[in-house]
Write a protein that holds these residues in place. Sequence first.
Motif, PDB file in Angstrom:
ATOM      1  N   VAL A  38       0.834  -1.210   0.000  1.00 24.35           N
ATOM      2  CA  VAL A  38       0.000   0.000   0.000  1.00 24.35           C
ATOM      3  C   VAL A  38       0.862   1.251   0.000  1.00 24.35           C
ATOM      4  O   VAL A  38       0.575   2.239  -0.700  1.00 24.35           O
ATOM      5  N   ILE A  39       1.944   1.246   0.788  1.00 29.11           N
ATOM      6  CA  ILE A  39       2.837   2.411   0.827  1.00 29.11           C
ATOM      7  C   ILE A  39       3.478   2.636  -0.539  1.00 29.11           C
ATOM      8  O   ILE A  39       3.549   3.780  -1.032  1.00 29.11           O
ATOM      9  N   LEU A  40       3.946   1.568  -1.166  1.00 32.22           N
ATOM     10  CA  LEU A  40       4.574   1.699  -2.482  1.00 32.22           C
ATOM     11  C   LEU A  40       3.588   2.239  -3.516  1.00 32.22           C
ATOM     12  O   LEU A  40       3.947   3.099  -4.339  1.00 32.22           O
ATOM     13  N   VAL A  43       3.077   5.991  -2.839  1.00 29.68           N
ATOM     14  CA  VAL A  43       4.215   6.797  -3.310  1.00 29.68           C
ATOM     15  C   VAL A  43       4.245   6.846  -4.834  1.00 29.68           C
ATOM     16  O   VAL A  43       4.491   7.907  -5.438  1.00 29.68           O
ATOM     17  N   PHE A  44       3.970   5.712  -5.486  1.00 27.30           N
ATOM     18  CA  PHE A  44       3.971   5.675  -6.942  1.00 27.30           C
ATOM     19  C   PHE A  44       2.910   6.617  -7.513  1.00 27.30           C
ATOM     20  O   PHE A  44       3.176   7.391  -8.443  1.00 27.30           O
ATOM     21  N   VAL A  45       1.708   6.560  -6.955  1.00 27.20           N
ATOM     22  CA  VAL A  45       0.634   7.440  -7.432  1.00 27.20           C
ATOM     23  C   VAL A  45       0.987   8.895  -7.192  1.00 27.20           C
ATOM     24  O   VAL A  45       0.731   9.766  -8.046  1.00 27.20           O
ATOM     25  N   MET A  66      -1.580  12.194  -1.000  1.00 29.38           N
ATOM     26  CA  MET A  66      -1.766  10.836  -1.525  1.00 29.38           C
ATOM     27  C   MET A  66      -0.825   9.854  -0.834  1.00 29.38           C
ATOM     28  O   MET A  66      -1.228   8.745  -0.456  1.00 29.38           O
ATOM     29  N   ALA A  67       0.433  10.269  -0.651  1.00 29.49           N
ATOM     30  CA  ALA A  67       1.385   9.412   0.057  1.00 29.49           C
ATOM     31  C   ALA A  67       0.944   9.217   1.511  1.00 29.49           C
ATOM     32  O   ALA A  67       1.068   8.122   2.072  1.00 29.49           O
ATOM     33  N   LEU A  72      -1.547   5.930   5.984  1.00 22.95           N
ATOM     34  CA  LEU A  72      -2.692   5.733   6.875  1.00 22.95           C
ATOM     35  C   LEU A  72      -3.312   4.351   6.680  1.00 22.95           C
ATOM     36  O   LEU A  72      -3.591   3.631   7.648  1.00 22.95           O
ATOM     37  N   PHE A  73      -3.512   3.970   5.419  1.00 19.35           N
ATOM     38  CA  PHE A  73      -4.066   2.642   5.145  1.00 19.35           C
ATOM     39  C   PHE A  73      -3.114   1.536   5.606  1.00 19.35           C
ATOM     40  O   PHE A  73      -3.547   0.499   6.118  1.00 19.35           O
ATOM     41  N   ALA A  74      -1.806   1.769   5.420  1.00 20.51           N
ATOM     42  CA  ALA A  74      -0.823   0.773   5.863  1.00 20.51           C
ATOM     43  C   ALA A  74      -0.871   0.601   7.378  1.00 20.51           C
ATOM     44  O   ALA A  74      -0.778  -0.521   7.891  1.00 20.51           O
ATOM     45  N   GLY A  75      -1.032   1.708   8.088  1.00 19.17           N
ATOM     46  CA  GLY A  75      -1.151   1.615   9.534  1.00 19.17           C
ATOM     47  C   GLY A  75      -2.374   0.820   9.956  1.00 19.17           C
ATOM     48  O   GLY A  75      -2.329   0.040  10.914  1.00 19.17           O
ATOM     49  N   GLY A  76      -3.476   1.014   9.240  1.00 18.61           N
ATOM     50  CA  GLY A  76      -4.672   0.246   9.532  1.00 18.61           C
ATOM     51  C   GLY A  76      -4.471  -1.243   9.307  1.00 18.61           C
ATOM     52  O   GLY A  76      -4.945  -2.079  10.085  1.00 18.61           O
TER      53      GLY A  76
END
Length: 199
Positions: A38-40, A43-45, A66-67, A72-76
């Motif tokens: 999700v983080i990658l 960052v890509f977007v 966006m990053a 945030l989603f990765a933390g979830g």
Amino acid sequence: MSDQPHPAAPPATGPTPGAVTVRPRRIAVYAAIGAAAVILVGVFVALKLRGSDTGVYFRTSDAVAMAGLGLLFAGGIMLTARPRLRADAHGLRVRNIVGERFVPWPVIERISFPEGAVWAQLELADDEVMSVMAIQSMDKERAVVALREVRALYDHHAPPQTRRQRTPVPAEDPNRPLGRLEIIDREKAAQGGGRKRRR
């Protein structure tokens, strides 16, 4: 007047089981992989937005937002790896995805792993049931070992009058990992019945 301590458990034969700490393994690995992906993607977007030639102007703050959403989603996702169980002579400290609670041994009537369940459960006084997400069926052999260790502590420290008689479950294929968890329930019930008849 000071608070009265919990009733001491009766003396047990054999060495005293040591403290146990249990964390889920497979879900932690899956969560780490998912969070990294999700983080990658975030960052890509964000980078693609900055270099976009669609005619729409994206500011640096938009890319950062966006990053940030990706983080945030990765933390979830990583919250699914948060569960932990600590057992010692005083009781169980259970941490699930949200919240943490200490449960003393005298309050626990049974440590169970019902057939088809995803994780273990504590059956408490007043018919309360508490999930123990640190012991998960997907961990297979690790879950079997963890359940045995926690039950050994329970048998050593919990007062006999608080223990609920277990209902035997049908025997399962011993090669099936989750079935072994169910077999532990059946064996513990049989041992409890044998002790009761010898009295």
